[in-house]
Scaffold this motif. Structure first.
Motif, PDB file in Angstrom:
ATOM      1  N   ASP A   1      53.441  -7.770  71.240  1.00  0.00           N
ATOM      2  CA  ASP A   1      54.816  -7.399  71.582  1.00  0.00           C
ATOM      3  C   ASP A   1      55.182  -6.166  70.760  1.00  0.00           C
ATOM      4  OD1 ASP A   1      57.578  -7.152  71.790  1.00  0.00           O
ATOM      5  OD2 ASP A   1      58.013  -9.244  71.371  1.00  0.00           O
ATOM      6  N   PRO A   2      55.540  -5.042  71.409  1.00  0.00           N
ATOM      7  CA  PRO A   2      55.868  -3.829  70.647  1.00  0.00           C
ATOM      8  C   PRO A   2      57.169  -3.910  69.867  1.00  0.00           C
ATOM      9  CG  PRO A   2      56.247  -3.468  72.979  1.00  0.00           C
ATOM     10  CD  PRO A   2      55.562  -4.803  72.862  1.00  0.00           C
ATOM     11  N   GLY A   3      57.958  -4.966  70.061  1.00  0.00           N
ATOM     12  CA  GLY A   3      59.136  -5.176  69.221  1.00  0.00           C
ATOM     13  C   GLY A   3      60.285  -4.233  69.513  1.00  0.00           C
ATOM     14  N   ILE A   4      60.678  -4.141  70.775  1.00  0.00           N
ATOM     15  CA  ILE A   4      61.817  -3.307  71.134  1.00  0.00           C
ATOM     16  C   ILE A   4      63.044  -3.747  70.326  1.00  0.00           C
ATOM     17  CG2 ILE A   4      63.353  -2.614  73.005  1.00  0.00           C
ATOM     18  CD1 ILE A   4      60.503  -1.534  73.302  1.00  0.00           C
ATOM     19  N   GLY A   5      63.681  -2.777  69.670  1.00  0.00           N
ATOM     20  CA  GLY A   5      64.898  -3.059  68.912  1.00  0.00           C
ATOM     21  C   GLY A   5      64.698  -3.553  67.497  1.00  0.00           C
ATOM     22  N   PHE A   6      63.463  -3.757  67.087  1.00  0.00           N
ATOM     23  CA  PHE A   6      63.186  -4.248  65.737  1.00  0.00           C
ATOM     24  C   PHE A   6      62.729  -3.083  64.860  1.00  0.00           C
ATOM     25  CE2 PHE A   6      63.345  -8.204  67.909  1.00  0.00           C
ATOM     26  CZ  PHE A   6      63.600  -9.178  66.956  1.00  0.00           C
ATOM     27  N   GLY A   7      63.689  -2.453  64.189  1.00  0.00           N
ATOM     28  CA  GLY A   7      63.365  -1.292  63.380  1.00  0.00           C
ATOM     29  C   GLY A   7      63.072  -0.069  64.239  1.00  0.00           C
ATOM     30  N   LYS A   8      63.886   0.129  65.284  1.00  0.00           N
ATOM     31  CA  LYS A   8      63.726   1.264  66.192  1.00  0.00           C
ATOM     32  C   LYS A   8      65.080   1.840  66.571  1.00  0.00           C
ATOM     33  CE  LYS A   8      59.588  -0.897  67.109  1.00  0.00           C
ATOM     34  NZ  LYS A   8      59.252  -2.292  66.736  1.00  0.00           N
ATOM     35  N   THR A   9      65.138   3.151  66.690  1.00  0.00           N
ATOM     36  CA  THR A   9      66.309   3.801  67.242  1.00  0.00           C
ATOM     37  C   THR A   9      66.265   3.733  68.767  1.00  0.00           C
ATOM     38  OG1 THR A   9      65.226   5.949  67.399  1.00  0.00           O
ATOM     39  CG2 THR A   9      66.321   5.424  65.303  1.00  0.00           C
ATOM     40  N   LEU A  10      67.331   4.180  69.411  1.00  0.00           N
ATOM     41  CA  LEU A  10      67.335   4.257  70.864  1.00  0.00           C
ATOM     42  C   LEU A  10      66.164   5.109  71.358  1.00  0.00           C
ATOM     43  CD1 LEU A  10      70.395   4.730  73.171  1.00  0.00           C
ATOM     44  CD2 LEU A  10      68.360   6.117  73.503  1.00  0.00           C
ATOM     45  N   ALA A  11      65.928   6.241  70.724  1.00  0.00           N
ATOM     46  CA  ALA A  11      64.822   7.111  71.141  1.00  0.00           C
ATOM     47  C   ALA A  11      63.470   6.429  70.959  1.00  0.00           C
ATOM     48  CB  ALA A  11      64.855   8.423  70.352  1.00  0.00           C
ATOM     49  N   HIS A  12      63.309   5.687  69.864  1.00  0.00           N
ATOM     50  CA  HIS A  12      62.054   4.943  69.655  1.00  0.00           C
ATOM     51  C   HIS A  12      61.844   3.925  70.781  1.00  0.00           C
ATOM     52  CE1 HIS A  12      62.543   5.717  65.059  1.00  0.00           C
ATOM     53  NE2 HIS A  12      61.819   6.678  65.619  1.00  0.00           N
ATOM     54  N   ASN A  13      62.907   3.190  71.117  1.00  0.00           N
ATOM     55  CA  ASN A  13      62.801   2.186  72.178  1.00  0.00           C
ATOM     56  C   ASN A  13      62.377   2.816  73.497  1.00  0.00           C
ATOM     57  OD1 ASN A  13      63.583  -0.042  70.574  1.00  0.00           O
ATOM     58  ND2 ASN A  13      65.747   0.404  70.911  1.00  0.00           N
ATOM     59  N   LEU A  14      62.983   3.937  73.852  1.00  0.00           N
ATOM     60  CA  LEU A  14      62.644   4.588  75.116  1.00  0.00           C
ATOM     61  C   LEU A  14      61.211   5.100  75.108  1.00  0.00           C
ATOM     62  CD1 LEU A  14      65.945   6.543  75.888  1.00  0.00           C
ATOM     63  CD2 LEU A  14      65.167   4.368  76.856  1.00  0.00           C
ATOM     64  N   THR A  15      60.760   5.632  73.992  1.00  0.00           N
ATOM     65  CA  THR A  15      59.380   6.099  73.904  1.00  0.00           C
ATOM     66  C   THR A  15      58.402   4.946  74.095  1.00  0.00           C
ATOM     67  OG1 THR A  15      59.971   7.932  72.440  1.00  0.00           O
ATOM     68  CG2 THR A  15      57.678   7.209  72.401  1.00  0.00           C
ATOM     69  N   LEU A  16      58.688   3.812  73.474  1.00  0.00           N
ATOM     70  CA  LEU A  16      57.818   2.641  73.632  1.00  0.00           C
ATOM     71  C   LEU A  16      57.826   2.132  75.070  1.00  0.00           C
ATOM     72  CD1 LEU A  16      58.643   0.751  70.326  1.00  0.00           C
ATOM     73  CD2 LEU A  16      56.433   1.743  70.936  1.00  0.00           C
ATOM     74  N   LEU A  17      58.981   2.121  75.697  1.00  0.00           N
ATOM     75  CA  LEU A  17      59.041   1.662  77.081  1.00  0.00           C
ATOM     76  C   LEU A  17      58.268   2.601  78.004  1.00  0.00           C
ATOM     77  CD1 LEU A  17      62.749   0.496  77.206  1.00  0.00           C
ATOM     78  CD2 LEU A  17      60.735  -0.962  77.419  1.00  0.00           C
ATOM     79  N   ARG A  18      58.376   3.906  77.774  1.00  0.00           N
ATOM     80  CA  ARG A  18      57.619   4.850  78.606  1.00  0.00           C
ATOM     81  C   ARG A  18      56.112   4.665  78.414  1.00  0.00           C
ATOM     82  NH1 ARG A  18      61.309   8.840  76.147  1.00  0.00           N
ATOM     83  NH2 ARG A  18      63.150   8.988  77.506  1.00  0.00           N
TER      84      ARG A  18
ATOM     85  N   ASN B   1      67.953   3.349  59.324  1.00  0.00           N
ATOM     86  CA  ASN B   1      67.227   4.612  59.420  1.00  0.00           C
ATOM     87  C   ASN B   1      65.711   4.422  59.591  1.00  0.00           C
ATOM     88  OD1 ASN B   1      67.080   7.430  59.508  1.00  0.00           O
ATOM     89  ND2 ASN B   1      66.682   7.579  57.304  1.00  0.00           N
ATOM     90  N   PRO B   2      65.252   3.705  60.616  1.00  0.00           N
ATOM     91  CA  PRO B   2      63.811   3.553  60.825  1.00  0.00           C
ATOM     92  C   PRO B   2      63.156   4.888  61.189  1.00  0.00           C
ATOM     93  CG  PRO B   2      65.040   2.724  62.711  1.00  0.00           C
ATOM     94  CD  PRO B   2      66.053   3.027  61.647  1.00  0.00           C
ATOM     95  N   LYS B   3      61.958   5.111  60.664  1.00  0.00           N
ATOM     96  CA  LYS B   3      61.236   6.366  60.893  1.00  0.00           C
ATOM     97  C   LYS B   3      59.762   6.082  61.173  1.00  0.00           C
ATOM     98  CE  LYS B   3      64.203   9.286  57.997  1.00  0.00           C
ATOM     99  NZ  LYS B   3      64.267  10.209  56.832  1.00  0.00           N
ATOM    100  N   TYR B   4      59.159   6.943  62.002  1.00  0.00           N
ATOM    101  CA  TYR B   4      57.742   6.844  62.353  1.00  0.00           C
ATOM    102  C   TYR B   4      57.156   8.249  62.429  1.00  0.00           C
ATOM    103  CZ  TYR B   4      59.073   2.142  63.888  1.00  0.00           C
ATOM    104  OH  TYR B   4      59.559   0.859  63.929  1.00  0.00           O
ATOM    105  N   ASP B   5      55.854   8.342  62.220  1.00  0.00           N
ATOM    106  CA  ASP B   5      55.163   9.601  62.500  1.00  0.00           C
ATOM    107  C   ASP B   5      55.049   9.797  64.008  1.00  0.00           C
ATOM    108  OD1 ASP B   5      54.792  10.197  59.793  1.00  0.00           O
ATOM    109  OD2 ASP B   5      52.926   9.060  59.706  1.00  0.00           O
ATOM    110  N   ASP B   6      54.611   8.766  64.686  1.00  0.00           N
ATOM    111  CA  ASP B   6      54.521   8.735  66.141  1.00  0.00           C
ATOM    112  C   ASP B   6      54.728   7.278  66.523  1.00  0.00           C
ATOM    113  OD1 ASP B   6      53.377   8.265  68.793  1.00  0.00           O
ATOM    114  OD2 ASP B   6      52.528  10.272  68.671  1.00  0.00           O
ATOM    115  N   VAL B   7      55.913   6.913  67.028  1.00  0.00           N
ATOM    116  CA  VAL B   7      56.252   5.502  67.172  1.00  0.00           C
ATOM    117  C   VAL B   7      55.277   4.765  68.081  1.00  0.00           C
ATOM    118  CG1 VAL B   7      57.925   5.866  69.047  1.00  0.00           C
ATOM    119  CG2 VAL B   7      58.137   3.868  67.556  1.00  0.00           C
ATOM    120  N   LEU B   8      54.844   5.388  69.169  1.00  0.00           N
ATOM    121  CA  LEU B   8      53.938   4.715  70.097  1.00  0.00           C
ATOM    122  C   LEU B   8      52.596   4.411  69.433  1.00  0.00           C
ATOM    123  CD1 LEU B   8      53.556   3.709  73.016  1.00  0.00           C
ATOM    124  CD2 LEU B   8      52.682   5.994  73.581  1.00  0.00           C
ATOM    125  N   LEU B   9      52.033   5.409  68.771  1.00  0.00           N
ATOM    126  CA  LEU B   9      50.718   5.228  68.154  1.00  0.00           C
ATOM    127  C   LEU B   9      50.806   4.404  66.874  1.00  0.00           C
ATOM    128  CD1 LEU B   9      49.144   8.746  68.746  1.00  0.00           C
ATOM    129  CD2 LEU B   9      49.343   6.781  70.300  1.00  0.00           C
TER     130      LEU B   9
END
Length: 336
Positions: free
Chosen positions: A242-259, A208-216
């Protein structure tokens, strides 16, 4: 606080006022300005604060002997029994050396050797076991080749043994936060380091990883870890993020970081993207087995190239190299 994400282009049809991104193959003339309390707004490159403009435009120095003016491929070599994709395939030293040679033949620029799985749910490995897995393989590769080698570890003694064996870059998924002496070892050796973001440790990070704003949030974390590395004596010119795709991120977090990948250029460091064969690729692309995620992995790598990412950490080195060569040729920028 404002955050500045260049709207990156790779087309040869660039306007006169375009700014070359990080001395590489992409350019920008506009930026998206992010804040935590409003939607991003678009501004021109000429509106950037001077320090941010310099971070975005400044050519990146070489890292471990690799120029950062073209995309570089980091081939993954896990000498572990339990890594999520290739665990048990290369834990035999002879198999590891053969795979390293095959990756070099496929155009790999640097080989990343890891002796501890950091897949979700993975358990810690002892220092001695991790050294026994990695140092002999590094020494064997170095005896036959001058290819760049990185050690994927969180632990100072493992890095010391790897450096003695011939590694030239420290790749730490804990961004020098797991073992504080790793920063000292890296600084004393005068080597570059890759600082990766992760929320939690491998055993718990996908709970259950959580962020206020994953990118920032990831940007702020990396900025703080860069400052810590500099305080330990590692020059900013020697730091990769390295933004760490997949390390404490949901699918939505990963996509936001990639965008939003291009935001991390504002840190003034080369970017490493390690998304190869990750679970979100299988979820979206319909591939349950990690080995079946090559096409999706290449697609994500090409997205990284279009965002100016300098280092791509991948399993499928030949396929990724071929795709990059085509991408760069189409856009009129051949790799070097």
């Amino acid at each position: 606080m404002s955050y500045y994400r260049p709207l990156v282009q790779c087309s040869p049809d660039r306007p006169a006022d375009a700014v070359t991104l990080a001395g590489g193959w992409c350019w920008f003339s506009q930026v998206a300005v992010h804040t935590r309390d409003a939607k991003p707004r678009i501004a021109t490159a000429s509106d950037l604060p001077r320090a941010i403009f310099e971070n975005l435009a400044r050519p990146r120095p070489e890292i471990a002997g690799m120029g950062m003016d073209a995309p570089r491929i980091m081939g993954i070599l896990n000498v572990t029994p339990d890594s999520f994709s290739d665990g048990g395939l290369f834990d035999d030293p002879a198999a590891a050396l053969a795979h390293a040679q095959a990756m070099q033949a496929a155009g790999t620029d640097i080989i990343d050797i890891g002796g501890e799985s950091t897949r979700p749910g993975a358990a810690d490995v002892s220092v001695s076991e991790e050294i026994n897995r990695t140092a002999p393989v590094i020494a064997a590769i170095r005896a036959q080749s001058d290819v760049a080698i990185s050690i994927d570890t969180r632990k100072a003694p493992v890095a010391q043994a790897a450096i003695a064996a011939g590694a030239g870059l420290v790749n730490d998924v804990a961004a020098l936060g797991y073992d504080p002496t790793l920063a000292v070892v890296t600084a004393q050796a005068g080597l570059p380091v890759c600082l990766m973001h992760a929320q939690g440790d491998p055993a718990t990070m996908q709970q259950n990883p959580k962020y206020d704003d994953v990118l920032l949030d990831v940007y702020d974390f990396l900025a703080a870890r860069i400052a810590a590395a500099e305080a330990a004596g590692i020059a900013r010119e020697q730091i990769v993020v390295d933004p760490g795709i997949g390390f404490g991120k949901t699918l939505a977090h990963n996509l936001t970081l990639l965008r939003g990948l291009s935001l991390f250029h504002s840190l003034g460091c080369p970017i490493l993207l390690g998304a190869s064969r990750k679970r979100f690729i299988g979820t979206i692309g319909g591939a349950e087995a990690a080995a079946g995620r090559m096409p999706g992995s290449v697609a994500v790598a090409l997205h990284g190239v279009r965002q100016g990412v300098q280092i791509l950490r991948v399993h499928d080195t030949f396929e990724t190299r071929q795709a990059i060569e085509l991408e760069m040729a189409i856009n009129g920028t051949m790799t070097q």
